[in-house]
Design an enzyme around this catalytic site. Structure first.
Site, short mmCIF file in Angstrom:
data_model
loop_
_atom_site.label_atom_id
_atom_site.label_comp_id
_atom_site.label_asym_id
_atom_site.label_seq_id
_atom_site.Cartn_x
_atom_site.Cartn_y
_atom_site.Cartn_z
N HIS A 1 0.82 -1.22 0.00
CA HIS A 1 0.00 0.00 0.00
C HIS A 1 0.86 1.27 0.00
O HIS A 1 0.40 2.32 0.41
CB HIS A 1 -0.95 -0.01 1.21
CG HIS A 1 -1.96 -1.12 1.17
ND1 HIS A 1 -2.66 -1.56 2.27
CD2 HIS A 1 -2.39 -1.89 0.14
CE1 HIS A 1 -3.47 -2.55 1.92
NE2 HIS A 1 -3.32 -2.77 0.64
N CYS B 1 3.87 18.35 -11.18
CA CYS B 1 5.13 18.12 -11.91
C CYS B 1 5.77 16.77 -11.61
O CYS B 1 6.80 16.44 -12.17
CB CYS B 1 6.12 19.25 -11.64
SG CYS B 1 6.91 19.18 -10.00
N CYS C 1 7.01 23.76 -7.92
CA CYS C 1 5.92 24.37 -8.71
C CYS C 1 4.72 24.77 -7.86
O CYS C 1 3.72 25.24 -8.40
CB CYS C 1 5.50 23.43 -9.83
SG CYS C 1 4.45 22.08 -9.26
N ASN D 1 -2.16 -14.01 14.80
CA ASN D 1 -3.13 -12.91 14.72
C ASN D 1 -4.15 -13.08 15.85
O ASN D 1 -4.50 -14.21 16.19
CB ASN D 1 -3.85 -12.95 13.36
CG ASN D 1 -4.63 -11.68 13.08
OD1 ASN D 1 -4.09 -10.58 13.13
ND2 ASN D 1 -5.92 -11.82 12.82
ZN ZN Z 1 5.63 20.27 -8.51
#
Ligand code: ZN
Length: 257
Positions: free
Chosen positions: A122, A133, A158, A221
């Site tokens: 995951h 970006c 960015c 478990n």
């Molecule tokens: Zn970026």
């Protein structure tokens, strides 16, 4: 069968194996204070439904709600330490017994404990990716400020929105990792499942695949799983109590001091 007999049997299987792998789930990290966010008892369901908020659609629709939900969890993960079960698996890998840890957890605790070969089904909170970006940013540069202020993490290049490299509900699993995990399940001769109820794909299927290819299954478990009847050893106890005992026994059997 008493617990001591079960841990010895588990140790014998691991000690005799050529290629053992571990599969871990949320129960492996609960002794480290990381809540299982699928569990209603975790408290994470009181304000928002993670299935909505922590889905890719929720993230795109309302990133602030996603990050508000994530904030306490990020704080817990930043501060959490590996528990005795993580350390036991790292020791088994160092001893050459466990070849690989496949985990559903995103908390980095296997790596913090010293495990080298970790397959994170995951993803993990180790880094985040800019949605504009695609630049990646290590979480060490990200979480402390986010946890302190709650402001949306932005890309230093960015100013685009950063998304943690974790698999949200509604997203596909990382294909390369999944293929490698399935390969490990096919080739292993022993699989130690620790702290997973085996309810979520693909963790639910990997032990089936392993036993179909002749591997012996060890299940540790709290709750029973659908694989209990097909396992060589079943222990319904705390992983942090049981795994160190198994590891000590394996070391005795292999003559490791
Ligand atoms: Zn970026």
């Amino acid at each position: 069968m008493p617990l001591e007999a079960e841990t010895l049997k588990a140790a014998e299987i691991l000690s005799a194996s050529q290629h053992a792998v571990a599969l871990t789930g949320a129960g492996h990290s609960t002794p480290s204070g990381i809540p299982d966010f699928r569990s209603p008892e975790s408290g994470l369901w009181t304000k928002a439904d993670p299935m909505v908020v922590a889905s890719i659609y929720g993230f795109q629709w309302d990133p602030q709600a996603f990050y508000d939900w994530l904030r306490p969890l990020a704080k817990q993960m930043m501060e959490a330490e590996p528990n005795a079960a993580h350390i036991a698996l790292a020791e088994l890998e160092e001893a050459g017994v466990i070849k690989c840890v496949i985990t559903q957890n995103i908390d980095e605790l296997h790596r913090k404990a010293g495990s080298q070969n970790v397959l994170e089904l995951h993803g993990s909170v180790r880094q985040a990716t800019c949605m504009r970006c695609r630049r990646t940013v290590p979480s060490t540069e990200l979480w402390p400020a986010f946890v302190a202020t709650g402001e949306l993490p932005r890309c230093p290049t960015c100013d685009g929105l950063l998304k943690p490299d974790v698999v949200l509900f509604g997203e596909l699993l990382p294909m390369t990792t999944l293929v490698r995990a399935q390969d490990e399940a096919e080739r292993c001769d022993a699989m130690l499942v620790a702290g997973s109820s085996l309810e979520v794909y693909p963790a639910a299927e990997l032990p089936t695949c392993a036993t179909q290819h002749g591997a012996k299954l060890i299940l540790v478990n709290y709750e029973p799983t659908h694989m209990d009847a097909r396992a060589a050893v079943v222990i319904h106890e705390d992983v942090a109590a049981v795994l160190p005992q198994i590891t000590d026994r394996v070391k005795e059997l292999r003559g490791i001091t």
